[in-house]
Scaffold this motif. Sequence first.
Motif, mmCIF file in Angstrom:
data_model
loop_
_atom_site.group_PDB
_atom_site.id
_atom_site.type_symbol
_atom_site.label_atom_id
_atom_site.label_comp_id
_atom_site.label_asym_id
_atom_site.label_seq_id
_atom_site.Cartn_x
_atom_site.Cartn_y
_atom_site.Cartn_z
ATOM 1 N N PHE A 32 0.800 -1.218 0.000
ATOM 2 C CA PHE A 32 0.000 0.000 0.000
ATOM 3 C C PHE A 32 0.836 1.273 0.000
ATOM 4 N N VAL A 33 2.151 1.150 0.131
ATOM 5 C CA VAL A 33 3.017 2.327 0.239
ATOM 6 C C VAL A 33 3.472 2.732 -1.157
ATOM 7 N N SER A 34 3.463 4.032 -1.407
ATOM 8 C CA SER A 34 3.933 4.519 -2.701
ATOM 9 C C SER A 34 5.451 4.598 -2.708
ATOM 10 N N LYS A 35 6.001 5.173 -3.723
ATOM 11 C CA LYS A 35 7.457 5.260 -3.857
ATOM 12 C C LYS A 35 8.050 6.351 -2.986
ATOM 13 N N LYS A 36 7.250 7.075 -2.215
ATOM 14 C CA LYS A 36 7.762 8.154 -1.377
ATOM 15 C C LYS A 36 8.733 7.625 -0.324
ATOM 16 N N GLY A 37 8.532 6.436 0.152
ATOM 17 C CA GLY A 37 9.444 5.858 1.133
ATOM 18 C C GLY A 37 10.830 5.641 0.559
ATOM 19 N N GLU A 38 10.894 5.177 -0.681
ATOM 20 C CA GLU A 38 12.177 4.969 -1.337
ATOM 21 C C GLU A 38 12.871 6.300 -1.599
ATOM 22 N N VAL A 39 12.108 7.337 -1.922
ATOM 23 C CA VAL A 39 12.687 8.662 -2.160
ATOM 24 C C VAL A 39 13.353 9.157 -0.887
ATOM 25 N N SER A 40 12.726 8.923 0.245
ATOM 26 C CA SER A 40 13.293 9.352 1.523
ATOM 27 C C SER A 40 14.607 8.629 1.807
ATOM 28 N N VAL A 41 14.669 7.348 1.523
ATOM 29 C CA VAL A 41 15.897 6.573 1.759
ATOM 30 C C VAL A 41 17.010 7.058 0.832
ATOM 31 N N ILE A 42 16.676 7.306 -0.417
ATOM 32 C CA ILE A 42 17.679 7.780 -1.378
ATOM 33 C C ILE A 42 18.180 9.157 -0.973
ATOM 34 N N ARG A 43 17.279 10.047 -0.573
ATOM 35 C CA ARG A 43 17.674 11.396 -0.160
ATOM 36 C C ARG A 43 18.565 11.329 1.080
ATOM 37 N N ASN A 44 18.237 10.454 2.002
ATOM 38 C CA ASN A 44 19.031 10.300 3.219
ATOM 39 C C ASN A 44 20.447 9.823 2.875
ATOM 40 N N SER A 45 20.569 8.878 1.971
ATOM 41 C CA SER A 45 21.899 8.389 1.600
ATOM 42 C C SER A 45 22.685 9.446 0.833
ATOM 43 N N GLU A 46 22.010 10.294 0.053
ATOM 44 C CA GLU A 46 22.702 11.377 -0.649
ATOM 45 C C GLU A 46 23.231 12.414 0.342
ATOM 46 N N LYS A 48 24.189 11.830 3.409
ATOM 47 C CA LYS A 48 25.284 11.236 4.171
ATOM 48 C C LYS A 48 26.500 10.880 3.303
ATOM 49 N N LYS A 49 26.455 11.182 2.025
ATOM 50 C CA LYS A 49 27.494 10.735 1.100
ATOM 51 C C LYS A 49 28.897 11.191 1.501
ATOM 52 N N GLY A 50 29.086 12.430 1.928
ATOM 53 C CA GLY A 50 30.412 12.933 2.235
ATOM 54 C C GLY A 50 30.827 12.776 3.683
ATOM 55 N N TRP A 51 30.016 12.138 4.484
ATOM 56 C CA TRP A 51 30.306 12.028 5.908
ATOM 57 C C TRP A 51 31.427 11.041 6.162
ATOM 58 N N LYS A 52 32.171 11.286 7.247
ATOM 59 C CA LYS A 52 33.221 10.357 7.643
ATOM 60 C C LYS A 52 32.608 9.159 8.361
ATOM 61 N N LYS A 53 33.243 8.018 8.205
ATOM 62 C CA LYS A 53 32.813 6.824 8.934
ATOM 63 C C LYS A 53 33.245 6.948 10.395
ATOM 64 N N VAL A 54 32.413 6.461 11.294
ATOM 65 C CA VAL A 54 32.717 6.542 12.719
ATOM 66 C C VAL A 54 32.930 5.127 13.236
ATOM 67 N N GLY A 55 33.721 4.998 14.283
ATOM 68 C CA GLY A 55 33.860 3.682 14.896
ATOM 69 C C GLY A 55 35.293 3.222 15.022
ATOM 70 N N GLY A 56 36.237 4.091 14.796
ATOM 71 C CA GLY A 56 37.631 3.708 14.974
ATOM 72 C C GLY A 56 38.260 3.194 13.704
#
Length: 60
Positions: A32-46, A48-56
């Motif tokens: 029942f979910v439209s493609k808006k959920g996928e757009v949110s995931v793609i936007r979130n990954s875009e 975070k693209k330049g962020w540094k990895k954390v965790g040592g």
Amino acid sequence: MDFFIDLAILGVLIIGMTAFLGTIVQAIVRPFVSKKGEVSVIRNSEIKKGWKKVGGNSQS
């Protein structure tokens, strides 16, 4: 004694339902979910693209 057995069964059911609730809801809602959920995931990954990895330091 029956009360404690019923209480234990109820506890196991509540813990089991809580553990699998995300998977169950996702399976029910997905058609029942439209493609808006996928757009949110793609936007979130875009974002975070330049962020540094954390965790040592990774030992690879």
